[in-house]
Design a protein around this motif. Structure first.
Motif, PDB file in Angstrom:
ATOM      1  N   LEU A 197      42.922  38.990  31.479  1.00 23.37           N
ATOM      2  CA  LEU A 197      42.257  39.938  32.374  1.00 23.37           C
ATOM      3  C   LEU A 197      43.018  39.967  33.697  1.00 23.37           C
ATOM      4  CD1 LEU A 197      39.828  41.796  32.958  1.00 23.37           C
ATOM      5  CD2 LEU A 197      38.601  39.772  33.770  1.00 23.37           C
ATOM      6  N   ILE A 198      43.479  41.137  34.105  1.00 21.03           N
ATOM      7  CA  ILE A 198      44.195  41.261  35.368  1.00 21.03           C
ATOM      8  C   ILE A 198      43.484  42.266  36.263  1.00 21.03           C
ATOM      9  CG2 ILE A 198      46.425  40.651  34.359  1.00 21.03           C
ATOM     10  CD1 ILE A 198      47.170  43.609  34.448  1.00 21.03           C
ATOM     11  N   VAL A 199      43.640  42.052  37.563  1.00 22.30           N
ATOM     12  CA  VAL A 199      43.033  42.924  38.565  1.00 22.30           C
ATOM     13  C   VAL A 199      44.113  43.271  39.590  1.00 22.30           C
ATOM     14  CG1 VAL A 199      41.322  43.070  40.421  1.00 22.30           C
ATOM     15  CG2 VAL A 199      40.731  41.940  38.264  1.00 22.30           C
ATOM     16  N   PRO A 200      44.218  44.542  39.973  1.00 19.48           N
ATOM     17  CA  PRO A 200      45.174  44.902  41.027  1.00 19.48           C
ATOM     18  C   PRO A 200      44.899  44.109  42.302  1.00 19.48           C
ATOM     19  CG  PRO A 200      44.382  46.867  39.918  1.00 19.48           C
ATOM     20  CD  PRO A 200      43.537  45.728  39.417  1.00 19.48           C
ATOM     21  N   ASN A 201      45.947  43.681  42.960  1.00 18.71           N
ATOM     22  CA  ASN A 201      45.784  42.832  44.144  1.00 18.71           C
ATOM     23  C   ASN A 201      45.016  43.507  45.270  1.00 18.71           C
ATOM     24  OD1 ASN A 201      47.096  40.657  43.007  1.00 18.71           O
ATOM     25  ND2 ASN A 201      49.098  41.219  43.820  1.00 18.71           N
ATOM     26  N   GLN A 202      45.028  44.825  45.312  1.00 17.62           N
ATOM     27  CA  GLN A 202      44.332  45.519  46.391  1.00 17.62           C
ATOM     28  C   GLN A 202      42.821  45.331  46.307  1.00 17.62           C
ATOM     29  OE1 GLN A 202      45.817  49.335  44.614  1.00 17.62           O
ATOM     30  NE2 GLN A 202      43.877  50.122  45.396  1.00 17.62           N
ATOM     31  N   TYR A 203      42.313  44.905  45.138  1.00 20.04           N
ATOM     32  CA  TYR A 203      40.880  44.679  44.973  1.00 20.04           C
ATOM     33  C   TYR A 203      40.498  43.216  45.185  1.00 20.04           C
ATOM     34  CZ  TYR A 203      40.790  49.349  42.946  1.00 20.04           C
ATOM     35  OH  TYR A 203      40.904  50.698  42.752  1.00 20.04           O
ATOM     36  N   ILE A 204      41.479  42.375  45.452  1.00 18.38           N
ATOM     37  CA  ILE A 204      41.217  40.946  45.614  1.00 18.38           C
ATOM     38  C   ILE A 204      41.343  40.579  47.084  1.00 18.38           C
ATOM     39  CG2 ILE A 204      41.937  38.621  44.959  1.00 18.38           C
ATOM     40  CD1 ILE A 204      43.179  39.841  42.445  1.00 18.38           C
ATOM     41  N   VAL A 236      36.159  39.214  44.741  1.00 22.37           N
ATOM     42  CA  VAL A 236      36.213  40.647  44.459  1.00 22.37           C
ATOM     43  C   VAL A 236      34.834  41.227  44.729  1.00 22.37           C
ATOM     44  CG1 VAL A 236      38.012  40.413  42.708  1.00 22.37           C
ATOM     45  CG2 VAL A 236      35.605  40.362  42.020  1.00 22.37           C
ATOM     46  N   ASN A 237      34.781  42.526  44.951  1.00 19.13           N
ATOM     47  CA  ASN A 237      33.508  43.227  45.108  1.00 19.13           C
ATOM     48  C   ASN A 237      33.113  43.801  43.751  1.00 19.13           C
ATOM     49  OD1 ASN A 237      33.112  42.881  47.949  1.00 19.13           O
ATOM     50  ND2 ASN A 237      34.776  44.349  48.274  1.00 19.13           N
ATOM     51  N   LEU A 238      32.110  43.196  43.134  1.00 20.56           N
ATOM     52  CA  LEU A 238      31.666  43.606  41.810  1.00 20.56           C
ATOM     53  C   LEU A 238      30.633  44.725  41.943  1.00 20.56           C
ATOM     54  CD1 LEU A 238      31.857  42.998  38.772  1.00 20.56           C
ATOM     55  CD2 LEU A 238      29.980  41.363  39.074  1.00 20.56           C
ATOM     56  N   VAL A 239      30.894  45.847  41.279  1.00 20.81           N
ATOM     57  CA  VAL A 239      30.002  47.002  41.351  1.00 20.81           C
ATOM     58  C   VAL A 239      28.783  46.757  40.455  1.00 20.81           C
ATOM     59  CG1 VAL A 239      29.786  49.484  40.965  1.00 20.81           C
ATOM     60  CG2 VAL A 239      31.958  48.530  41.796  1.00 20.81           C
ATOM     61  N   GLN A 240      27.581  46.926  41.048  1.00 18.59           N
ATOM     62  CA  GLN A 240      26.332  46.730  40.323  1.00 18.59           C
ATOM     63  C   GLN A 240      25.853  48.056  39.714  1.00 18.59           C
ATOM     64  OE1 GLN A 240      25.067  43.402  40.127  1.00 18.59           O
ATOM     65  NE2 GLN A 240      27.185  43.279  40.899  1.00 18.59           N
ATOM     66  N   PRO A 241      24.876  47.981  38.794  1.00 18.77           N
ATOM     67  CA  PRO A 241      24.361  49.220  38.183  1.00 18.77           C
ATOM     68  C   PRO A 241      23.870  50.241  39.200  1.00 18.77           C
ATOM     69  CG  PRO A 241      23.633  47.318  36.932  1.00 18.77           C
ATOM     70  CD  PRO A 241      24.297  46.781  38.172  1.00 18.77           C
ATOM     71  N   ASP A 242      23.341  49.763  40.352  1.00 16.23           N
ATOM     72  CA  ASP A 242      22.863  50.705  41.373  1.00 16.23           C
ATOM     73  C   ASP A 242      23.980  51.112  42.334  1.00 16.23           C
ATOM     74  OD1 ASP A 242      23.280  48.390  42.755  1.00 16.23           O
ATOM     75  OD2 ASP A 242      21.256  48.239  43.586  1.00 16.23           O
ATOM     76  N   ARG A 243      25.235  50.766  41.965  1.00 12.92           N
ATOM     77  CA  ARG A 243      26.442  51.117  42.721  1.00 12.92           C
ATOM     78  C   ARG A 243      26.588  50.313  44.013  1.00 12.92           C
ATOM     79  NH1 ARG A 243      28.989  55.271  40.581  1.00 12.92           N
ATOM     80  NH2 ARG A 243      30.237  55.616  42.451  1.00 12.92           N
ATOM     81  N   SER A 244      25.766  49.307  44.179  1.00  8.52           N
ATOM     82  CA  SER A 244      25.966  48.409  45.313  1.00  8.52           C
ATOM     83  C   SER A 244      27.075  47.409  44.961  1.00  8.52           C
ATOM     84  CB  SER A 244      24.667  47.666  45.641  1.00  8.52           C
ATOM     85  OG  SER A 244      24.273  46.851  44.540  1.00  8.52           O
ATOM     86  N   PRO A 249      32.970  35.413  43.673  1.00  6.92           N
ATOM     87  CA  PRO A 249      34.151  34.540  43.654  1.00  6.92           C
ATOM     88  C   PRO A 249      34.835  34.585  42.291  1.00  6.92           C
ATOM     89  CG  PRO A 249      32.155  33.235  43.469  1.00  6.92           C
ATOM     90  CD  PRO A 249      31.709  34.645  43.719  1.00  6.92           C
ATOM     91  N   VAL A 250      36.143  34.530  42.305  1.00  8.01           N
ATOM     92  CA  VAL A 250      36.922  34.512  41.067  1.00  8.01           C
ATOM     93  C   VAL A 250      37.990  33.428  41.184  1.00  8.01           C
ATOM     94  CG1 VAL A 250      36.556  36.936  40.487  1.00  8.01           C
ATOM     95  CG2 VAL A 250      38.486  36.301  41.941  1.00  8.01           C
ATOM     96  N   GLY A 287      35.215  34.409  36.479  1.00  9.64           N
ATOM     97  CA  GLY A 287      34.449  35.165  37.464  1.00  9.64           C
ATOM     98  C   GLY A 287      34.244  36.614  37.101  1.00  9.64           C
ATOM     99  N   LEU A 288      35.063  37.150  36.188  1.00 11.01           N
ATOM    100  CA  LEU A 288      34.932  38.529  35.731  1.00 11.01           C
ATOM    101  C   LEU A 288      35.017  38.577  34.215  1.00 11.01           C
ATOM    102  CD1 LEU A 288      37.172  40.590  38.215  1.00 11.01           C
ATOM    103  CD2 LEU A 288      34.669  40.466  38.163  1.00 11.01           C
ATOM    104  N   SER A 289      34.474  39.652  33.659  1.00  8.33           N
ATOM    105  CA  SER A 289      34.548  39.891  32.222  1.00  8.33           C
ATOM    106  C   SER A 289      35.149  41.264  31.984  1.00  8.33           C
ATOM    107  CB  SER A 289      33.155  39.814  31.580  1.00  8.33           C
ATOM    108  OG  SER A 289      32.571  38.541  31.791  1.00  8.33           O
TER     109      SER A 289
END
Length: 227
Positions: A158-165, A176-184, A189-190, A205-207
């Motif tokens: 699993l990779i994430v662009p550095n601009q999101y870290i 990272v900022n994890l987006v919730q179902p209500d878009r919040s 931590p990852v 920390g992510l799936s």
């Protein structure tokens, strides 16, 4: 006279003739050496990129008459920081990007690493030469390029662009900022694995399927900035 002719040359005459032949051969060798110095022989196959003289002109000491470039294959000269140079080895895979052709990502291989560093302004770097393994006719001599050396490789991660870290420089923790179902957004931590120029491996920390976003309103932590 007839008897002298039948008797043949005396040894002194033979020796004199041999000496004359030897002197003539020396003269020929000298003339050939002078002629050889008028011929420039390339030390390798290549393309002439500059001619700094005209036929009949006097060659000046220390001035190159001809510049020759080896274009097959093309090579990229880069400088590697003293901290990073310990991670690279000759034969490692690399990728080359050319400023004039930003859509290209060219395969290459690390060919050599200088033993003696270059020090400028207190910064120590080592000259590294990278050879391009695939010919690309649009790439020309003298173009500005950068090379990325593949020091380690991971597959199916699993990779994430550095601009999101975002990285806490004090603790080394990554978020990272994890987006919730209500878009919040929830700061999550990852744990990072391999970190590249553009993206990083997330070990924990992510799936797969999680959505992350940049919180433009937050200034709590400095980002990796893509580096």
């Amino acid at each position: 006279e007839r008897d002298r002719l039948l008797a043949g040359p005396v040894q002194a005459q033979i020796d004199s003739a041999d000496a004359a032949v030897a002197r003539a051969q020396v003269a020929v060798d000298r003339a050939q050496a002078v002629l050889d110095r008028t011929i420039l022989t390339a030390p390798f196959d290549g393309v002439v990129t500059a001619v700094n003289g005209d036929p009949g002109a006097i060659a000046l000491p220390g001035v190159a008459l001809i510049s020759l470039a080896d274009l097959d294959p093309l090579r990229v000269a880069v400088q590697v920081d003293e901290i990073d140079v310990r991670q690279v080895r000759v034969g490692m895979d690399a990728r080359v990007r050319v400023d004039a052709l930003p859509s290209l990502d060219l395969p290459a291989r690390l060919e050599s690493i200088a033993l003696i560093p270059t020090i400028e302004g207190g910064i120590v770097t080592y000259d590294v030469r990278v050879v391009m393994t695939d010919a690309e006719p649009r790439v020309r001599l003298g173009m500005t390029a950068e090379a990325q050396v593949v020091t380690q490789r991971r597959e199916n991660v699993l990779i994430v662009p550095n601009q999101y870290i975002r990285l806490d420089r004090r603790t080394g923790a990554a978020f990272v900022n994890l987006v919730q179902p209500d878009r919040s957004l929830i700061e999550t931590p990852v744990i990072l694995g391999l970190q590249g120029v553009d993206s990083s491996e997330v070990i924990e920390g992510l799936s797969v399927g999680d959505v992350v976003a940049v919180d433009l309103g937050s200034d709590a932590l400095p980002g990796l900035g893509g580096g």
